[in-house]
Design a protein around this motif. Sequence first.
Motif, mmCIF file in Angstrom:
data_model
loop_
_atom_site.group_PDB
_atom_site.id
_atom_site.type_symbol
_atom_site.label_atom_id
_atom_site.label_comp_id
_atom_site.label_asym_id
_atom_site.label_seq_id
_atom_site.Cartn_x
_atom_site.Cartn_y
_atom_site.Cartn_z
ATOM 1 N N SER B 435 5.614 67.712 38.146
ATOM 2 C CA SER B 435 4.828 66.904 39.081
ATOM 3 C C SER B 435 4.817 65.427 38.686
ATOM 4 N N GLY B 436 5.546 65.076 37.620
ATOM 5 C CA GLY B 436 5.633 63.669 37.216
ATOM 6 C C GLY B 436 4.432 63.193 36.426
ATOM 7 N N GLY B 437 3.585 64.101 35.986
ATOM 8 C CA GLY B 437 2.396 63.706 35.229
ATOM 9 C C GLY B 437 2.711 63.372 33.785
ATOM 10 N N LYS B 438 1.719 62.831 33.112
ATOM 11 C CA LYS B 438 1.889 62.507 31.696
ATOM 12 C C LYS B 438 0.727 63.101 30.902
ATOM 13 N N ALA B 439 1.084 63.607 29.708
ATOM 14 C CA ALA B 439 0.080 64.260 28.876
ATOM 15 C C ALA B 439 0.174 63.749 27.459
ATOM 16 N N ILE B 440 -0.979 63.726 26.774
ATOM 17 C CA ILE B 440 -0.957 63.422 25.343
ATOM 18 C C ILE B 440 -1.514 64.629 24.593
ATOM 19 N N LEU B 441 -0.955 64.898 23.453
ATOM 20 C CA LEU B 441 -1.352 66.062 22.670
ATOM 21 C C LEU B 441 -1.739 65.603 21.269
ATOM 22 N N LYS B 455 10.404 72.369 19.153
ATOM 23 C CA LYS B 455 10.364 73.470 20.118
ATOM 24 C C LYS B 455 10.466 72.966 21.554
ATOM 25 N N MET B 456 9.768 71.863 21.821
ATOM 26 C CA MET B 456 9.787 71.338 23.182
ATOM 27 C C MET B 456 11.197 70.871 23.548
ATOM 28 N N ASP B 457 11.830 70.152 22.614
ATOM 29 C CA ASP B 457 13.189 69.676 22.896
ATOM 30 C C ASP B 457 14.149 70.838 23.108
ATOM 31 N N GLU B 458 13.839 71.914 22.395
ATOM 32 C CA GLU B 458 14.721 73.076 22.463
ATOM 33 C C GLU B 458 14.527 73.845 23.776
ATOM 34 N N LYS B 459 13.272 74.063 24.131
ATOM 35 C CA LYS B 459 12.999 74.931 25.275
ATOM 36 C C LYS B 459 12.619 74.187 26.550
ATOM 37 N N LEU B 460 12.089 72.996 26.389
ATOM 38 C CA LEU B 460 11.667 72.261 27.593
ATOM 39 C C LEU B 460 12.027 70.780 27.441
ATOM 40 N N PRO B 461 13.329 70.471 27.402
ATOM 41 C CA PRO B 461 13.740 69.074 27.174
ATOM 42 C C PRO B 461 13.285 68.152 28.296
ATOM 43 N N GLU B 462 13.074 68.709 29.489
ATOM 44 C CA GLU B 462 12.672 67.841 30.605
ATOM 45 C C GLU B 462 11.276 67.239 30.399
ATOM 46 N N ALA B 463 10.548 67.757 29.393
ATOM 47 C CA ALA B 463 9.234 67.166 29.112
ATOM 48 C C ALA B 463 9.365 65.793 28.458
ATOM 49 N N GLY B 464 10.543 65.505 27.902
ATOM 50 C CA GLY B 464 10.772 64.185 27.282
ATOM 51 C C GLY B 464 9.738 63.863 26.213
ATOM 52 N N SER B 465 9.570 64.755 25.254
ATOM 53 C CA SER B 465 8.502 64.584 24.260
ATOM 54 C C SER B 465 8.765 63.407 23.324
ATOM 55 N N PHE B 484 6.725 55.705 26.621
ATOM 56 C CA PHE B 484 5.890 56.746 27.226
ATOM 57 C C PHE B 484 5.278 56.247 28.539
ATOM 58 N N LYS B 485 4.912 54.972 28.558
ATOM 59 C CA LYS B 485 4.293 54.453 29.771
ATOM 60 C C LYS B 485 5.318 54.245 30.888
ATOM 61 N N GLU B 486 6.472 53.724 30.524
ATOM 62 C CA GLU B 486 7.380 53.259 31.564
ATOM 63 C C GLU B 486 8.473 54.246 31.924
ATOM 64 N N ASP B 487 8.859 55.102 30.986
ATOM 65 C CA ASP B 487 9.968 56.014 31.254
ATOM 66 C C ASP B 487 9.477 57.193 32.107
ATOM 67 N N PRO B 488 9.973 57.309 33.312
ATOM 68 C CA PRO B 488 9.501 58.416 34.171
ATOM 69 C C PRO B 488 9.898 59.789 33.639
ATOM 70 N N ASN B 489 10.824 59.821 32.675
ATOM 71 C CA ASN B 489 11.234 61.114 32.118
ATOM 72 C C ASN B 489 10.447 61.494 30.857
ATOM 73 N N SER B 490 9.542 60.614 30.427
ATOM 74 C CA SER B 490 8.705 60.929 29.257
ATOM 75 C C SER B 490 7.356 61.439 29.757
ATOM 76 N N HIS B 491 7.100 62.698 29.479
ATOM 77 C CA HIS B 491 5.869 63.300 30.011
ATOM 78 C C HIS B 491 4.882 63.705 28.927
ATOM 79 N N LEU B 492 5.329 63.729 27.675
ATOM 80 C CA LEU B 492 4.437 64.243 26.637
ATOM 81 C C LEU B 492 4.511 63.345 25.400
ATOM 82 N N LEU B 493 3.342 62.903 24.942
ATOM 83 C CA LEU B 493 3.264 62.120 23.715
ATOM 84 C C LEU B 493 2.497 62.949 22.686
#
Lengths: 179, 610
Positions: B435-441, B455-465, B484-493
């Motif tokens: 959905s194009g959202g951004k999350a911080i963990l 793990k994220m890069d391995e299984k869910l690279p589209e999250a752009g961690s 993280f702010k500007e790249d639309p492909n970065s969804h998780l920090l």
Amino acid sequence: MAETGKSDGLRLGFLTSLSLGERGFVGGLLVTNHMGRPLEFQCTAPVRPNRTQEILYGPTLGPFLLGDVIGRTLIEKATVKPTLVLVEVPQLLELRAQTSIPIACLESTDLKAEDAVRFPADALRLRLGMQSLVFASDFEDDLEAIRGKANLVPKEADLSEPFGRVRDALQETVAANAA
Amino acid sequence: MTSDTLTDSTEFRTIPLGINGEVFPSGVNAALRRPLAPESKPVGLVERVTLLPAWKPTRFKVPTFSLTFAAGLEFVPPKPAKEEEAGELFQVQAPAPLISMPTGGDAPPPTKKKATRLKPPPEALSIEDRLFYVLQPPLESFLRGQELVMPFEPFPYQYEGIAWLFSQTAALLADEMGLGKTMQTITAIRLLLRSGQVRRILLICPKPLIPNWQREFKTWAEEIPVTVMEGDGARRRMLWNMPGVPVLIANYELMTRDMEEMPEAERPKFDLLVLDDAQRVKNRGSRTAETARGINRRRAWALTGTPIENRPEEMSSLFEFLQVIPPEGTPDVRQLMNLSSRFVLRRTKNLVMTDLPPRFDRDEYLLLNPAQQHAYNAAEKEGIIQLNEMGDSITIQHVFELVLRLKQISNYDPLTGESAKMDRLMADMEEIAASGGKAILFSQWTKCIDWIKLKMDEKLPEAGSLVYHGGVPTKQREPILKQFKEDPNSHLLLMSYGTGAVGLNLQFAGYVFLFDRWWNPAVEDQAINRAHRIGQKTQVIVTKFISKDTVEEKIDKVLNEKRELFAQILGGGEQTNASLSLNASEIFGLFDLKARAGKGVKSIAPPKAA
């Protein structure tokens, strides 16, 4: 003071007084730059008329005290001379005859109000900030001189606001003296 | 009428006055029987008669009092920012537009707006000091579109905060995180500089927050030069005493080191000392606190969203820094309340940010995966046996180590890599990234963060961690935040509590995950408020992962019970983050630890504090 030496600026003086009942009147003059930043404040000790003056001046006693006594004294004593002195009472425009500084009165924004200050239609008017100013008749040059600097005052500036500051400051001085 | 006319017009007559005399027995005649014969002659009057008083208007001599205002500092107007530079700023968006300026003659006149007046502080006793504040213009007209251009219109509570700071020589601004302490402080500094009240300001903050302060100064007071204390010893010595530096920013470590090395006579003097993240001086015996207290200043402000993290004594340390209590003073709770009402300004989001999008907290109780559960049970059993075997020699550190070990396994099983939390995170992130959202963990451990990234890069690279923790070199951190702010492909920090929880503005992120829980909810709230702060346009969904039937669940329960213990010290409002972390007694109580001593059984937990 950086502001005192500037001859091309616009320094506004806000002259008003406070009635202390039986203790008489105190007057205050706040000189600000064109943005409302304070440069100097002058105030008087309480001025109390004697019985003879009360009888002889009658209804003109108030304007006499505020104008001839308080206003003139404050303007003369100010070290940062205002370019324009603003007052809230039309009678004080007469003070102009005793000083070389232009005097203007704030015209009420709500002319329907009971205490609204009304001037003739042909009065010398100038819009400054949010207010309409009326200059002393016979002093058309004053209006022209201030008109040339009117653009220095932002359109959203409320020129009635500094009078509240002067009144608050007078309350502080009266309270300090009473303590 | 004159004396001559008076004489001429007077008529005189002789009047026979027959007086009957009587002869007394003594023979004395009591009266003479002779007529009175009055005579008159003109007499000149001494002065002319005047009937009007000799009065004419005289001018009063009126005593006057005067007050002249000091000229403020003049700054060179900043150059207009280039568009691309302006785009880099993390600007705080306020809801209200600036007041409109009528352009045409027919435009309606501007309407009067609310005015926030400066009030003289209670300790200002001289009339000059009090008049200085009374005669200042309202903040709104002072700032808005006039001499001090503000990039955004502050909120009313921020105006109040600025006015309060401006008047205070000692102030603890304890607004909840995200309410704009930085902006209020910068604007108050700006006003003080402009009005000539201060000329040299020292701002101490944690090292990672220095770029944040520089950025905020650029946004809110672009004309004020800011100098950062850095470089070798010689350069720093020069900077400490260099004149003409209105704002000097230093980190706590450099401040402590340099002040200790400097002879007392050479130590610089400041008009204002500001401590950001002031809980750093909560321990009054620490070197940092002692050094900060010793800095020569006329005003002192402390900024913290968590004035009390553990004990009321922390407030005493802050008040000692502010020099409003004597050294080593120990005010009781009532005195702390009085001091707070005078020197502390604290607002919570619930009170002031009625228009901030809501924050939804979601406690996710997750059952451990089978392998994880097995590892957890084994570790717990083994750990408790070991602790019991230690008998009376057990310390809190031993218990703490067990808690940490169990918490790590609750995150993921290091042997098998199984993780219920990871499974859940993966599912949520798939949806958020789509959905194009951004999350911080947030996690407590950098090792765990690196594992999640793997793990994220391995299984869910589209999250752009992306990773942001203490192991990332300082120079690389800002570019990571920018990406993280500007790249639309970065969804998780992925961030650590230690590095990412304070000072960062990440209000473009709508999701926050707490992968594991910190010991203190205040730190968790700080972390969450990176996203839930002014400028946030959407609701913030906070997901807290709690492994069911584990030590995590027990800790969560204890902390929730303690959240309002300090509310009375800080006054009204919901104290969402003034709370206690676990004390020794409670950490022991996490396990049913018993030590055998003779025949009976006794608890090895220390007695509860009175």
